[in-house]
Design a protein around this motif. Structure first.
Motif, PDB file in Angstrom:
ATOM      1  N   SER A   1      66.389  67.978 -73.434  1.00  0.00           N
ATOM      2  CA  SER A   1      65.656  67.070 -72.552  1.00  0.00           C
ATOM      3  C   SER A   1      66.368  65.735 -72.391  1.00  0.00           C
ATOM      4  CB  SER A   1      64.231  66.871 -73.075  1.00  0.00           C
ATOM      5  OG  SER A   1      63.545  68.105 -73.109  1.00  0.00           O
TER       6      SER A   1
ATOM      7  N   VAL B   1      61.489  77.526 -67.996  1.00  0.00           N
ATOM      8  CA  VAL B   1      60.518  76.996 -67.032  1.00  0.00           C
ATOM      9  C   VAL B   1      61.049  75.712 -66.388  1.00  0.00           C
ATOM     10  CG1 VAL B   1      58.133  76.291 -66.672  1.00  0.00           C
ATOM     11  CG2 VAL B   1      58.641  78.076 -68.333  1.00  0.00           C
ATOM     12  N   THR B   2      61.773  74.907 -67.151  1.00  0.00           N
ATOM     13  CA  THR B   2      62.403  73.716 -66.571  1.00  0.00           C
ATOM     14  C   THR B   2      63.353  74.107 -65.454  1.00  0.00           C
ATOM     15  OG1 THR B   2      62.220  72.418 -68.612  1.00  0.00           O
ATOM     16  CG2 THR B   2      63.946  71.773 -67.056  1.00  0.00           C
TER      17      THR B   2
ATOM     18  N   VAL C   1      56.683  82.591 -71.087  1.00  0.00           N
ATOM     19  CA  VAL C   1      57.683  81.581 -70.748  1.00  0.00           C
ATOM     20  C   VAL C   1      59.116  82.044 -70.989  1.00  0.00           C
ATOM     21  CG1 VAL C   1      56.117  79.633 -71.042  1.00  0.00           C
ATOM     22  CG2 VAL C   1      57.443  80.451 -73.009  1.00  0.00           C
TER      23      VAL C   1
ATOM     24  N   ASN D   1      55.786  71.428 -70.120  1.00  0.00           N
ATOM     25  CA  ASN D   1      56.208  72.536 -70.976  1.00  0.00           C
ATOM     26  C   ASN D   1      55.507  72.398 -72.320  1.00  0.00           C
ATOM     27  OD1 ASN D   1      58.212  74.336 -69.669  1.00  0.00           O
ATOM     28  ND2 ASN D   1      59.302  72.414 -69.329  1.00  0.00           N
ATOM     29  N   ASN D   2      54.391  73.083 -72.446  1.00  0.00           N
ATOM     30  CA  ASN D   2      53.535  72.945 -73.621  1.00  0.00           C
ATOM     31  C   ASN D   2      53.514  74.190 -74.497  1.00  0.00           C
ATOM     32  OD1 ASN D   2      51.038  71.860 -75.164  1.00  0.00           O
ATOM     33  ND2 ASN D   2      50.308  73.778 -74.259  1.00  0.00           N
TER      34      ASN D   2
ATOM     35  N   THR E   1      61.047  76.525 -72.838  1.00  0.00           N
ATOM     36  CA  THR E   1      61.152  75.220 -72.176  1.00  0.00           C
ATOM     37  C   THR E   1      62.332  75.191 -71.212  1.00  0.00           C
ATOM     38  OG1 THR E   1      60.093  74.059 -74.011  1.00  0.00           O
ATOM     39  CG2 THR E   1      61.547  72.757 -72.590  1.00  0.00           C
TER      40      THR E   1
ATOM     41  N   THR F   1      52.155  75.001 -69.035  1.00  0.00           N
ATOM     42  CA  THR F   1      52.297  76.257 -69.771  1.00  0.00           C
ATOM     43  C   THR F   1      51.459  76.184 -71.048  1.00  0.00           C
ATOM     44  OG1 THR F   1      54.237  75.578 -71.079  1.00  0.00           O
ATOM     45  CG2 THR F   1      54.652  76.517 -68.890  1.00  0.00           C
TER      46      THR F   1
ATOM     47  N   ALA G   1      58.613  82.823 -64.430  1.00  0.00           N
ATOM     48  CA  ALA G   1      58.565  81.354 -64.334  1.00  0.00           C
ATOM     49  C   ALA G   1      58.826  80.906 -62.903  1.00  0.00           C
ATOM     50  CB  ALA G   1      59.579  80.731 -65.281  1.00  0.00           C
TER      51      ALA G   1
ATOM     52  N   GLN H   1      57.871  67.253 -71.582  1.00  0.00           N
ATOM     53  CA  GLN H   1      58.268  68.278 -72.550  1.00  0.00           C
ATOM     54  C   GLN H   1      57.507  68.040 -73.851  1.00  0.00           C
ATOM     55  OE1 GLN H   1      59.834  69.897 -70.339  1.00  0.00           O
ATOM     56  NE2 GLN H   1      62.049  69.643 -70.465  1.00  0.00           N
TER      57      GLN H   1
END
Length: 274
Positions: free
Chosen positions: A159, A114-115, A57, A82-83, A111, A8, A63, A132
């Motif tokens: 995370s 999309v995760t 996102v 996940n950027n 984040t 991303t 997503a 992440q």
């Protein structure tokens, strides 16, 4: 063996550097961005191994569609990065609640969203990696970046929990904490406000340094991208990886200070048990 990546925020900065490195290494890539036309040059050079797709996102349905596209085009998805994110600079007192919400929506909820889109696929396949992109500002509170640090601290907590929950499935989670890299994060991507004059010694001073810092950051995005490629190939990757000498030094000093403070107040902490 080629892998399929989804990154991303691929149109600029670290995301763009990583997208280029992934493709040059021979992997497949779903490169997402709010403006995928900015990736047209990469799409022309790598027509068989890259697809660019528009993605906000914070849009859960979009997503899921991006993940489905990876499977449809390349047969699978192996690595999610996940950027996407940004951080404005202003005193907490002067930052609007709307600014807080926007930054937390993009950096944290983006984040999470999309995760969650990739998680069922990874769980069912018993294979996959989440990378992440946090920040040293997600490990150490950054003056002037209250909303951004709040979001990135959230990314780290989320995370950590994710890593424990998915470990039995053979999945890996790594939180990457970059320091200052020579991208537009401190320039065009950031709104910098000095705020009220009473904050001149704190936020005002940081704002002045940030303006001078832009274009002089110590970190090389291309080297960061190579470090992430190395990370993605490790059979047992770390939960956290700092990137950059500035981030390493700050993290080391902060962690030692936390340990010292913890032990300084040990008696009071332990005095609350029955």
């Amino acid at each position: 063996m080629p892998q399929t990546w989804l990154i991303t925020g691929s149109s600029r900065g670290l995301g763009r550097a990583l997208a280029e490195a992934v493709l040059e290494a021979g992997h497949n890539l779903v490169a997402t961005a709010r403006a995928p036309e900015q990736l047209a040059d990469l799409a022309r050079h790598f027509p068989d191994t890259m697809v660019a797709v528009a993605l906000d996102v914070t849009d859960a349905q979009a997503a899921k569609q991006a993940v489905a596209l990876a499977v449809e085009r390349f047969g699978t998805l192996d690595i999610l990065v996940n950027n996407a994110g940004y951080g404005d600079l202003a005193p907490i007192e002067d930052a609007s609640l709307e600014s807080f919400r926007r930054q937390i929506e993009t950096n944290l909820f983006g984040t999470i969203i999309v995760t969650k889109a990739a998680l069922p696929l990874f769980r069912e396949r018993r294979s996959g990696r989440f990378i992440q992109i946090s920040s040293i500002g997600g490990r150490a509170g950054a003056i002037g970046r209250g909303p951004y640090s709040a979001a990135k601290f959230g990314v780290e907590g989320f995370s950590e929990v994710l890593a424990q929950e998915v470990r039995p499935f053979g999945l890996h989670v790594t939180i990457v904490e970059p320091g200052g890299f020579r991208t537009d994060f401190a320039g065009a991507s950031t709104l910098i406000e000095d705020g009220h004059p009473d904050y001149a010694e704190t936020v005002g001073a940081v704002a002045a340094r940030q303006r001078a810092y832009d274009g002089n950051q110590p970190g090389d995005p291309a080297k960061a991208a190579q470090a992430i490629l190395t990370l993605a190939a490790l059979p047992a990757p770390p939960l956290r990886l700092v990137l950059g000498s500035d981030a390493f030094d700050r993290a080391a000093a902060l962690d030692q200070a936390r340990i010292d403070e913890l032990h300084q107040w040990r008696a009071l902490s332990r005095s609350t048990d029955f």
